[in-house]
Scaffold this active site. Structure first.
Site, short mmCIF file in Angstrom:
data_model
loop_
_atom_site.label_atom_id
_atom_site.label_comp_id
_atom_site.label_asym_id
_atom_site.label_seq_id
_atom_site.Cartn_x
_atom_site.Cartn_y
_atom_site.Cartn_z
N GLU A 100 0.82 -1.21 0.00
CA GLU A 100 0.00 0.00 0.00
C GLU A 100 0.85 1.26 0.00
O GLU A 100 0.43 2.30 -0.49
CB GLU A 100 -0.92 -0.01 1.23
N HIS A 134 7.19 -27.30 -1.05
CA HIS A 134 6.57 -28.45 -1.70
C HIS A 134 5.50 -28.03 -2.70
O HIS A 134 4.90 -28.88 -3.35
CB HIS A 134 5.99 -29.40 -0.65
N LYS A 165 -13.85 0.79 -4.05
CA LYS A 165 -14.90 1.19 -3.12
C LYS A 165 -15.97 2.02 -3.81
O LYS A 165 -17.17 1.87 -3.54
CB LYS A 165 -14.29 1.98 -1.96
#
Length: 421
Positions: free
Chosen positions: A278, A299, A413
């Site tokens: 951010e 793995h 948003k």
């Protein structure tokens, strides 16, 4: 705490490093000058000193909630909870049964999670700590509304008044107004500290204290590691880390892979990802922060890291010693052929796995540096928090982006609000 970047010498020349270090010093000095001139969003630089007068009140509130509650729900998203989550999950046992149980909400829009959480605390005495500067962040506001209504219905208005705590703006905002209207106790989200830099304020310290950990030692670790008045010469390790990151970017590395060999540090990895992602990801710039937990992820992703596209470098958060030890037992049948390791502790084998992995990845063309702490405790986590916060701000200054805003976050948003009209 030390920064071990000796393996980076295979990928970076002395002249390149010296030039980058000069830029890092200038960036650090710019931060210090801005701080001394009361620059915006720089309160975190002195928070380890400034927060000390508030610690008594934070501990007193935490003690009450610990005594009264079977569970405490921390309601917040992003910087409003990740710092506390990072420290709590690093310090508590994997199968912790201590009272109160620490739960988290308001960090997603999953209705299944919210319903299951409500079912989980049914019939129990619980408290809620809601953390939001504005009080209008959708994920947190919705969860808080659900939990507040549930608490009032089940435990009563008086219980809710005593066991809902709001950490928010001191003067304005929806959560501030809700707290004032209902008589909830409050703590301040400092005006000059952004969410992702707020873990050493009440935002992080109250939940950590509720979980039963020593916030004074956490603050002491940050305070002892760097104090703004010391000047840039005290921050050589921070400058070197920021310098290496910028050099990696210049050399075409686009991904910083944050590695831990202790699963307890997964939460810390999540905090680190938000801090750098951010802060740095703007204007078409910035390294992409990602994280893995080895040996588990060796793995699944080990093949790619070893021989895939050379787009990444690694920063390993290394812990020298575990808090407890267990040896590999010796068996008579030895069918799995593990008796050869029966003289070793599992922790020692894990440290050898770390050493071997770093060697293999460096040989495979993956630049790797290590940030090393002696053990996982409050003091050393405080050091790490301040180290990465300051290194992040310096890195941003070096690449010419603002470390403290997040304009791109508003785009999604706005679309949500549009569709929900």
């Amino acid at each position: 705490m030390i920064l071990d970047n000796q393996n980076m010498a295979l990928f970076v020349s002395d002249d390149e490093l010296k030039e980058a270090q000069g830029k890092a010093v200038a960036a650090m000095q710019s931060l210090v000058d801005d701080y001394n001139n009361n620059g915006d969003w720089l309160g975190w630089m002195s928070i380890a000193a400034d927060i000390r007068p508030q610690i008594d009140d934070i501990e007193k509130c935490a003690s009450k909630l610990r005594k009264d509650s079977d569970a405490v729900i921390i309601c917040g998203i992003g910087g409003s909870y990740l710092g506390a989550y990072a420290v709590i999950t690093a310090l508590q046992g994997y199968f912790d049964k201590n009272k109160p149980e620490i739960l988290f909400a308001g960090n997603s829009l999953s209705q299944d999670y919210l319903i299951d959480l409500c079912d989980h605390v049914e019939g129990r005495k619980y408290s809620v700590v809601c953390i939001s500067k504005s009080g209008t962040t959708m994920e947190t506001a919705i969860a808080f509304r659900v939990l507040r209504n549930k608490m009032e219905d089940e435990l009563g208005m008086e219980w809710a008044k005593e066991h809902i705590i709001c950490i928010t703006d001191a003067e304005k905002g929806a959560l501030h107004d809700i707290a004032a209207m209902n008589g909830y106790a409050t703590f301040e989200v400092p005006n000059n500290i952004g969410g992702r830099y707020s873990v050493l304020s009440a935002v992080g310290l109250l939940p950590i204290a509720i979980a039963g950990f020593d916030i004074r030692q956490l603050v002491a670790g940050a305070f002892d590691f760097y104090r703004p008045h010391r000047g840039v010469e005290q921050c050589e390790q921070i400058l070197n880390y920021a310098s290496m990151r910028c050099l990696m970017s210049q050399k075409g590395k686009k991904v910083e892979n944050f590695v831990c060999f202790e699963p307890k540090l997964k939460g810390f990895s999540e905090w680190w990802k938000q801090l750098f992602g951010e802060s740095e990801g703007k204007d078409g710039k910035g390294l992409f922060p990602t994280s893995v937990t080895y040996t588990t992820d060796l793995h699944s992703l080990g093949q790619y890291v070893q021989q895939g596209d050379r787009i990444l470098f690694e920063t390993v958060l290394s812990v020298e010693k575990g808090n407890r030890e267990i040896e590999v037992p010796k068996t008579k049948d030895n069918i799995d052929n593990m008796n050869r390791y029966s003289w070793y502790t599992v922790g020692y084998i894990n440290s050898v796995a770390e050493k071997g992995t770093v060697m293999a990845h460096v040989a495979g063309g993956v630049p790797t540096m290590r940030v090393v702490i002696p053990k996982i405790n409050e003091y050393h986590l405080g050091q790490l928090i301040y180290f990465f916060e300051l290194a992040c701000a310096v890195s941003c200054k070096m690449t010419g982006v603002n470390p403290f805003d997040q304009p791109g976050v508003e785009d999604y948003k706005a679309n949500i609000r549009k569709f929900l009209k």
